[in-house]
Scaffold this motif. Structure first.
Motif, mmCIF file in Angstrom:
data_model
loop_
_atom_site.group_PDB
_atom_site.id
_atom_site.type_symbol
_atom_site.label_atom_id
_atom_site.label_comp_id
_atom_site.label_asym_id
_atom_site.label_seq_id
_atom_site.Cartn_x
_atom_site.Cartn_y
_atom_site.Cartn_z
ATOM 1 N N GLN A 131 -5.602 14.808 26.600
ATOM 2 C CA GLN A 131 -5.402 14.554 28.021
ATOM 3 C C GLN A 131 -4.875 13.151 28.276
ATOM 4 O O GLN A 131 -5.372 12.164 27.734
ATOM 5 C CB GLN A 131 -6.739 14.735 28.765
ATOM 6 C CG GLN A 131 -6.683 14.455 30.254
ATOM 7 C CD GLN A 131 -6.034 15.592 31.036
ATOM 8 O OE1 GLN A 131 -6.332 16.756 30.803
ATOM 9 N NE2 GLN A 131 -5.160 15.249 31.969
ATOM 10 N N GLN A 134 -6.740 21.722 29.380
ATOM 11 C CA GLN A 134 -5.691 22.341 28.580
ATOM 12 C C GLN A 134 -4.930 23.387 29.390
ATOM 13 O O GLN A 134 -5.535 24.224 30.051
ATOM 14 C CB GLN A 134 -6.281 22.981 27.329
ATOM 15 C CG GLN A 134 -6.763 21.987 26.283
ATOM 16 C CD GLN A 134 -5.605 21.288 25.593
ATOM 17 O OE1 GLN A 134 -4.472 21.723 25.652
ATOM 18 N NE2 GLN A 134 -5.898 20.178 24.934
ATOM 19 N N ASN A 156 -2.025 29.012 28.961
ATOM 20 C CA ASN A 156 -2.435 28.389 27.709
ATOM 21 C C ASN A 156 -2.238 29.382 26.562
ATOM 22 O O ASN A 156 -1.976 30.559 26.775
ATOM 23 C CB ASN A 156 -3.885 27.918 27.779
ATOM 24 C CG ASN A 156 -4.157 26.761 26.850
ATOM 25 O OD1 ASN A 156 -3.267 26.270 26.146
ATOM 26 N ND2 ASN A 156 -5.394 26.289 26.812
ATOM 27 N N LEU A 165 -2.142 25.885 20.050
ATOM 28 C CA LEU A 165 -1.021 25.106 20.578
ATOM 29 C C LEU A 165 0.085 24.907 19.553
ATOM 30 O O LEU A 165 1.147 24.390 19.879
ATOM 31 C CB LEU A 165 -1.529 23.743 21.075
ATOM 32 C CG LEU A 165 -2.479 23.813 22.275
ATOM 33 C CD1 LEU A 165 -2.924 22.418 22.702
ATOM 34 C CD2 LEU A 165 -1.831 24.534 23.451
#
Length: 246
Positions: free
Chosen positions: A72, A89, A164, A168
């Motif tokens: 963040q 996220q 999301n 990732l």
């Protein structure tokens, strides 16, 4: 000695790439939602070198991809009605001429028809994959709640989707602060993230740490260059002595 030069050259190539990545981090320290990157390295085994003491292993240096820190960034207040900072996220989904893209940059605007877009003019998706249109002729303040509901006056006109991925690692940078889904993972709307109206997420780059890293990498590059120069001088000296002996 040739092996030492080749190993040094492989190290130089990796350090040059590392310098480029760190310099890019520094250059984007003020870019909204930017995530800093690091180069991963690995040993690359080469053919063994044969010496008087027998074969000895030779290991080169190679790059092993780029790691991205999606931690963040801070939230900076702008008080602009269409600015949204993502807390947690998740990503805004954007429709471009090249397909769906994902971004943490919530600096939004409307086009001439009231369509909610990025600054590049790409439509931003709602939680169902559609678009959101704000009527420029209607009065009323634009509000965006933490869960993404967009209202004009007292009328709800849509809900921003925050998407999301299970991992990732699915995301690949494409430029313009966008990412694309480079895997078979399906993006899903998340309720864990919150949208903060009138705020933007800052880069998570720490400029001081990155400048320090750039100095370290630059010094390492100079040391490898000096080592290669010394090895080259020794090689020339050895050849010259062998020539005189003959």
């Amino acid at each position: 000695m040739d092996n030492a030069l080749y190993v040094g050259l492989s190290n130089q190539m990796v350090l040059k790439r590392q310098m480029d990545i760190v310099a890019n981090n520094i250059a984007n320290s003020d870019t909204t939602g930017f995530k800093f990157e690091s180069l991963m390295t690995r040993e690359v085994p080469g053919a063994p070198a044969f010496t008087l003491g027998g074969p000895r292993p030779v290991k080169f240096v190679g790059s092993d991809g780029v790691a991205r820190d999606f931690g963040q960034g801070g939230l900076r207040r702008t008080d602009a009605a269409l600015d949204v900072g993502i807390e947690g996220q998740g990503f805004l989904k954007v429709t471009t001429k090249n397909g769906d893209r994902f971004t943490r940059d919530g600096h939004l605007r409307t086009d001439a028809n009231g369509l909610l877009t990025t600054q590049a003019g790409d439509p931003v998706a709602d939680d169902g994959g559609g678009t959101i249109t704000i009527d420029p002729q209607k009065p009323g303040e634009i509000t965006i709640t933490p869960d993404g509901v967009v209202s004009q006056g007292k009328e709800r006109i849509g809900k921003l989707g925050v998407y999301n991925f299970p991992s990732l690692s699915a995301l690949e940078k494409t430029g313009d602060n966008y990412y694309q889904n480079a895997s078979n993972q399906a993006p899903v709307v998340t309720t864990d993230a919150k949208l903060r109206q009138g705020m933007l997420e800052t880069s998570n780059v720490n400029p001081i740490l990155q400048i320090t890293k750039l100095i370290e990498v630059s010094r390492a590059y100079e040391q490898v260059t000096q080592m290669m120069s010394t090895e080259s001088d020794l090689s020339r000296t050895s050849v010259a002595r062998l020539g005189k002996a003959n």
